[in-house]
Motif scaffolding. Structure first.
Motif, short mmCIF file in Angstrom:
data_model
loop_
_atom_site.label_atom_id
_atom_site.label_comp_id
_atom_site.label_asym_id
_atom_site.label_seq_id
_atom_site.Cartn_x
_atom_site.Cartn_y
_atom_site.Cartn_z
N LEU A 4 0.85 -1.19 0.00
CA LEU A 4 0.00 0.00 0.00
C LEU A 4 0.88 1.24 0.00
O LEU A 4 1.82 1.33 0.81
CB LEU A 4 -0.91 0.01 1.23
CG LEU A 4 -1.83 -1.20 1.40
CD1 LEU A 4 -2.50 -1.17 2.78
CD2 LEU A 4 -2.88 -1.23 0.31
N CYS A 22 -4.46 5.96 -2.20
CA CYS A 22 -3.73 4.80 -1.74
C CYS A 22 -3.70 3.79 -2.88
O CYS A 22 -4.75 3.31 -3.31
CB CYS A 22 -4.39 4.20 -0.50
SG CYS A 22 -3.72 2.63 0.05
N ALA A 24 -2.81 0.18 -4.24
CA ALA A 24 -2.64 -1.17 -3.71
C ALA A 24 -2.11 -2.10 -4.79
O ALA A 24 -2.46 -1.98 -5.96
CB ALA A 24 -3.97 -1.70 -3.19
N MET A 34 -11.20 -1.89 2.83
CA MET A 34 -10.10 -0.93 2.96
C MET A 34 -10.44 0.11 4.01
O MET A 34 -11.60 0.50 4.19
CB MET A 34 -9.83 -0.25 1.63
CG MET A 34 -9.41 -1.18 0.51
SD MET A 34 -7.85 -2.03 0.86
CE MET A 34 -6.72 -0.65 0.99
N CYS A 96 -3.43 4.10 4.90
CA CYS A 96 -4.44 3.15 4.46
C CYS A 96 -4.03 1.77 4.96
O CYS A 96 -2.84 1.49 5.20
CB CYS A 96 -4.63 3.17 2.95
SG CYS A 96 -3.19 2.76 1.97
N GLY A 107 0.30 1.08 4.78
CA GLY A 107 1.21 1.87 3.99
C GLY A 107 2.16 2.66 4.89
O GLY A 107 2.10 2.55 6.11
#
Length: 116
Positions: A4, A22, A24, A34, A96, A107
């Motif tokens: 992330l 964000c 992914a 999420m 996130c 992240g």
């Protein structure tokens, strides 16, 4: 494994807006619930918002309800957080996050500073 990467943070004046993103990868994004969290200086991590796999169901922390909006684009493997009417107390590092296969992924965060 899920990777992330957040982006979109910055310095904004009170009352302003920002849109966080964000990105992914490494997982089946469309099957992941999420979440956005934030951590203000000297405070515990705070839940901001989450969104269901299809994007229909959302939930928000009390402090951001009516000002923030979470969304996702499953075709692009992207999560977003539209933040409006920002206040100094919204300042913090925004992350996130998701869970897959019993693991929790985060992240590195993007900094949001609300100041005049």
């Amino acid at each position: 494994q899920v990777q992330l990467v957040e982006s979109g943070g910055g310095l904004v004046q009170p009352g302003g807006s920002l849109r966080l993103s964000c990105a992914a990868s490494g997982g089946t994004f469309s099957s992941l619930t999420m979440r956005w969290y934030r951590r203000a200086p000297g405070k515990d991590r705070e839940f901001v918002a989450d969104i269901s796999t299809g994007g229909i169901l959302t939930d928000y922390g009390d402090s951001v309800k009516g000002r923030f909006a979470i969304s996702r684009d499953n075709d692009k493997n992207m999560l977003y957080l539209q933040m409006n009417d920002l206040r100094p107390e919204d300042t913090g590092l925004y992350y996130c996050s998701t869970r897959e296969g019993g693991y929790e992924y985060w992240g590195q965060g993007t900094q949001v500073t609300v100041s005049s």
